[in-house]
Write an enzyme that holds these catalytic residues in place. Structure first.
Site, PDB file in Angstrom:
ATOM      1  N   GLY A 143      -3.299  49.812 -12.648  1.00  0.00           N
ATOM      2  CA  GLY A 143      -2.198  50.436 -11.924  1.00  0.00           C
ATOM      3  C   GLY A 143      -2.593  51.107 -10.633  1.00  0.00           C
ATOM      4  O   GLY A 143      -1.728  51.474  -9.840  1.00  0.00           O
ATOM      5  N   LEU A 148      -2.963  48.693 -16.837  1.00  0.00           N
ATOM      6  CA  LEU A 148      -3.582  49.917 -17.336  1.00  0.00           C
ATOM      7  C   LEU A 148      -3.245  51.057 -16.380  1.00  0.00           C
ATOM      8  O   LEU A 148      -3.645  51.035 -15.209  1.00  0.00           O
ATOM      9  CB  LEU A 148      -5.085  49.736 -17.468  1.00  0.00           C
ATOM     10  CG  LEU A 148      -5.536  48.545 -18.336  1.00  0.00           C
ATOM     11  CD1 LEU A 148      -7.037  48.575 -18.537  1.00  0.00           C
ATOM     12  CD2 LEU A 148      -4.809  48.530 -19.673  1.00  0.00           C
ATOM     13  N   ARG A 157      -9.621  63.177  -9.177  1.00  0.00           N
ATOM     14  CA  ARG A 157     -10.021  63.305  -7.775  1.00  0.00           C
ATOM     15  C   ARG A 157      -8.827  63.352  -6.823  1.00  0.00           C
ATOM     16  O   ARG A 157      -8.988  63.713  -5.660  1.00  0.00           O
ATOM     17  CB  ARG A 157     -10.951  62.145  -7.401  1.00  0.00           C
ATOM     18  CG  ARG A 157     -12.334  62.252  -8.029  1.00  0.00           C
ATOM     19  CD  ARG A 157     -13.122  60.970  -7.839  1.00  0.00           C
ATOM     20  NE  ARG A 157     -13.235  60.611  -6.424  1.00  0.00           N
ATOM     21  CZ  ARG A 157     -13.637  59.413  -6.015  1.00  0.00           C
ATOM     22  NH1 ARG A 157     -13.931  58.471  -6.889  1.00  0.00           N
ATOM     23  NH2 ARG A 157     -13.723  59.159  -4.720  1.00  0.00           N
ATOM     24  N   TYR A 214      27.130  61.915  14.768  1.00  0.00           N
ATOM     25  CA  TYR A 214      26.917  61.744  13.342  1.00  0.00           C
ATOM     26  C   TYR A 214      28.110  60.997  12.769  1.00  0.00           C
ATOM     27  O   TYR A 214      29.258  61.461  12.868  1.00  0.00           O
ATOM     28  CB  TYR A 214      26.764  63.086  12.624  1.00  0.00           C
ATOM     29  CG  TYR A 214      26.806  62.918  11.117  1.00  0.00           C
ATOM     30  CD1 TYR A 214      25.742  62.316  10.445  1.00  0.00           C
ATOM     31  CD2 TYR A 214      27.906  63.319  10.376  1.00  0.00           C
ATOM     32  CE1 TYR A 214      25.776  62.127   9.081  1.00  0.00           C
ATOM     33  CE2 TYR A 214      27.948  63.136   9.003  1.00  0.00           C
ATOM     34  CZ  TYR A 214      26.884  62.540   8.359  1.00  0.00           C
ATOM     35  OH  TYR A 214      26.923  62.338   7.009  1.00  0.00           O
ATOM     36  N   ALA A 268      38.909  63.437  24.599  1.00  0.00           N
ATOM     37  CA  ALA A 268      37.662  64.181  24.455  1.00  0.00           C
ATOM     38  C   ALA A 268      37.921  65.615  24.025  1.00  0.00           C
ATOM     39  O   ALA A 268      38.909  66.234  24.414  1.00  0.00           O
ATOM     40  CB  ALA A 268      36.894  64.158  25.775  1.00  0.00           C
ATOM     41  N   ASN A 297      32.704  64.896   7.067  1.00  0.00           N
ATOM     42  CA  ASN A 297      32.938  64.177   5.816  1.00  0.00           C
ATOM     43  C   ASN A 297      32.803  65.027   4.561  1.00  0.00           C
ATOM     44  O   ASN A 297      33.131  64.567   3.471  1.00  0.00           O
ATOM     45  CB  ASN A 297      31.979  62.990   5.715  1.00  0.00           C
ATOM     46  CG  ASN A 297      30.522  63.405   5.810  1.00  0.00           C
ATOM     47  OD1 ASN A 297      30.183  64.397   6.441  1.00  0.00           O
ATOM     48  ND2 ASN A 297      29.645  62.640   5.188  1.00  0.00           N
ATOM     49  N   TYR A 298      32.360  66.269   4.676  1.00  0.00           N
ATOM     50  CA  TYR A 298      32.046  67.076   3.491  1.00  0.00           C
ATOM     51  C   TYR A 298      32.793  68.391   3.552  1.00  0.00           C
ATOM     52  O   TYR A 298      32.701  69.123   4.548  1.00  0.00           O
ATOM     53  CB  TYR A 298      30.533  67.316   3.454  1.00  0.00           C
ATOM     54  CG  TYR A 298      30.022  68.041   2.237  1.00  0.00           C
ATOM     55  CD1 TYR A 298      30.392  67.663   0.955  1.00  0.00           C
ATOM     56  CD2 TYR A 298      29.131  69.109   2.379  1.00  0.00           C
ATOM     57  CE1 TYR A 298      29.900  68.329  -0.152  1.00  0.00           C
ATOM     58  CE2 TYR A 298      28.621  69.771   1.280  1.00  0.00           C
ATOM     59  CZ  TYR A 298      29.013  69.383   0.009  1.00  0.00           C
ATOM     60  OH  TYR A 298      28.519  70.042  -1.081  1.00  0.00           O
ATOM     61  N   ASN A 300      -8.743  56.222  -5.898  1.00  0.00           N
ATOM     62  CA  ASN A 300      -9.173  57.339  -6.731  1.00  0.00           C
ATOM     63  C   ASN A 300      -9.091  58.687  -6.031  1.00  0.00           C
ATOM     64  O   ASN A 300      -9.321  59.710  -6.663  1.00  0.00           O
ATOM     65  CB  ASN A 300     -10.617  57.106  -7.204  1.00  0.00           C
ATOM     66  CG  ASN A 300     -10.730  55.905  -8.113  1.00  0.00           C
ATOM     67  OD1 ASN A 300     -10.192  55.910  -9.212  1.00  0.00           O
ATOM     68  ND2 ASN A 300     -11.404  54.868  -7.639  1.00  0.00           N
ATOM     69  N   LYS A 336      25.165  57.344   8.189  1.00  0.00           N
ATOM     70  CA  LYS A 336      24.938  57.425   6.744  1.00  0.00           C
ATOM     71  C   LYS A 336      26.162  56.890   6.008  1.00  0.00           C
ATOM     72  O   LYS A 336      27.282  57.303   6.264  1.00  0.00           O
ATOM     73  CB  LYS A 336      24.672  58.882   6.356  1.00  0.00           C
ATOM     74  CG  LYS A 336      24.221  59.102   4.912  1.00  0.00           C
ATOM     75  CD  LYS A 336      25.329  59.255   3.891  1.00  0.00           C
ATOM     76  CE  LYS A 336      26.224  60.431   4.121  1.00  0.00           C
ATOM     77  NZ  LYS A 336      27.260  60.560   3.036  1.00  0.00           N
TER      78      LYS A 336
END
Length: 449
Positions: free
Chosen positions: A105, A9, A16, A350, A407, A370-371, A228, A335
């Site tokens: 639920g 349900l 609230r 990164y 470097a 990367n972008y 609630n 990532k």
């Protein structure tokens, strides 16, 4: 074996909560409350799952299908009580032959073991089984009126007598019954009560009056906690986290400051994993045996292999794959990258959309660019390669096995295996000019003051 269907349900708005989001979509441990209800019975392999939605039904459907694409969504456009809500699932289960469990639920802590006890009671001869609990403060809960081990009826608090209000055995709302019995009883429920609603609890009195046997299975009150309000949501998070921390330690992980570690609903932690203070897990993390997660690290959607060391202050984002014995150090972000066995990314780097070979060393301040503003591109670094500090690798680019990048380089072309790449401006040193420049600046400062 008798089949099982689940009715959840999930139609309430949750006034609230003070939110436009349906109450059942507020998260505990990174998963919506309604998903926790689905997880509670998942181990019992229900043949059908029906979610009764109302407010924000499209959002509830999306969340339910995100966990179980086969879940059926039915609509309760007008909320007229719990019996009315369950009845909305009648058509979806018309061809189903077996037992039904009704869950809520916004109740995330029902354990699979409790559901199994209810099914055992049902298959042991009870026509209807209700989940109850001994309440410290019975207050507004419905009371379970029993005679020995037989449940006679459920009385809502607002309709209860003074004698009935003294009962501490309370109703969780969770019910198990055969599908045909459940819907036959619901068809007889009326709305002659203080709220003018169709109570699911009324089926107990109807069943008893028809000579059916009703039984109670009990569980700790904490297991029946409903959400609630925001305060109750925070309490639920705290309870869930405490359970999960204890479970992790029972399974062989070491948490040096347990109260500071926060897991997601699906976090998997192996044995002999060391978790230092203030480590946060988002969804989709697996950490294999013997790994170390150092303080203040954040992990989400990643896999950490045996013996790897992460952090402190590291961030692993979705699709980060950290190989055995790899090292991801302080203030490093990974990532959508594979870090090979024994590779090191130790400082201030990164690494995104990349593949780093076994044993490679990535110097401090290295960035995979990367972008390009529209598309993502991949960087490949071979096994044993050495990338000097403050290097920018402009993808797509590949550095071969055993290659060395000096470097401060900006690498825009592939570097062959074993090669040395130096891509930086030539240094121009002027003897004595530094001292003269400093003297001139100090004189200017003196004149300005």
């Amino acid at each position: 074996m008798t089949q099982l269907a689940l009715i959840i349900l999930a139609a309430g708005k949750g006034t609230r909560m003070k939110s436009d989001l349906p109450k059942v979509l507020h998260p505990v441990a990174g998963a919506p409350l309604v998903v926790h209800a689905m997880l509670a019975v998942e181990a019992l392999e229900p043949a059908a799952t029906i979610v009764v939605a109302g407010h924000g039904a499209d959002l509830v459907e999306r969340a339910a299908h995100g966990h179980d694409p086969d879940a059926r969504i039915v609509l309760q456009a007008e909320q007229r009580g719990t019996a009315h809500a369950v009845d909305r699932a009648r058509g979806a289960l018309e061809q189903f032959d077996g037992d039904v469990i009704v869950l809520y639920g916004d109740t995330p802590f029902i354990r699979p073991e409790t559901m199994t006890e209810m099914l055992d009671a049902r298959r042991g001869g009870a026509d209807v089984v209700v989940l109850g609990f001994e309440a410290e403060q019975p207050g507004k809960y419905g009371r379970l009126v029993t005679n020995g081990d037989v449940l006679e009826r459920i009385v809502e608090a607002k309709d209860a007598s003074a004698e009935e209000l003294a009962i501490t055995l309370c109703n969780s709302g969770v019910i198990c019954a055969d599908r045909a019995t459940l819907f036959d009883l619901i068809a007889q429920v009326g709305d002659d009560n203080a709220a003018g609603e169709y109570y699911l609890t009324d089926i107990i009195g109807l069943a008893s009056g028809a000579g059916m046997r009703c039984a109670v299975v009990t569980c700790p009150e904490e297991e029946t906690l409903g959400i609630n309000s925001r305060a109750e949501l925070a309490r639920a998070e705290a309870i869930w986290q405490a359970r999960r921390r204890h479970e992790a330690m029972e399974n062989g992980a070491t948490l040096t400051a347990p109260d500071t570690v926060f897991f997601a609903h699906d976090t998997h932690i192996g044995a002999d994993v060391l978790i230092e203070p203030h480590v946060i897990f988002g969804p989709g993390v697996t950490v294999e045996n013997g790994a170390t997660l150092r303080a203040f690290s954040h992990l989400e959607g990643c896999h950490v292999s045996d013996g790897a060391v992460i952090g402190p202050y590291a961030r692993l984002r979705p699709d980060a794959e950290i190989g055995p014995d790899a090292r991801i150090g302080n203030f490093v972000e990974i990532k959508k990258a594979v870090i090979g066995e024994g590779a090191k990314v130790n400082h201030l780097s990164y690494i995104g959309d990349a593949e780093i070979g076994a044993g490679a060393n990535i110097g401090a301040g290295t960035i995979t660019c990367n972008y390009d503003g529209v598309l993502k591109h991949e960087t490949r670094i071979g096994a044993g390669a050495f990338i000097g500090s403050n290097t920018a690798l402009v993808a797509p680019v590949e550095v071969g096995e055993g290659a060395v990048v000096a470097a401060g380089s900006t690498i825009t072309a592939d570097v062959p295996g074993g090669g040395l790449a130096i891509a930086r401006s030539r240094q121009d040193t002027k003897p004595g000019q530094g001292a003269r420049l400093r003297e001139a600046l100090l004189a200017r400062k003196a004149a300005d003051t």
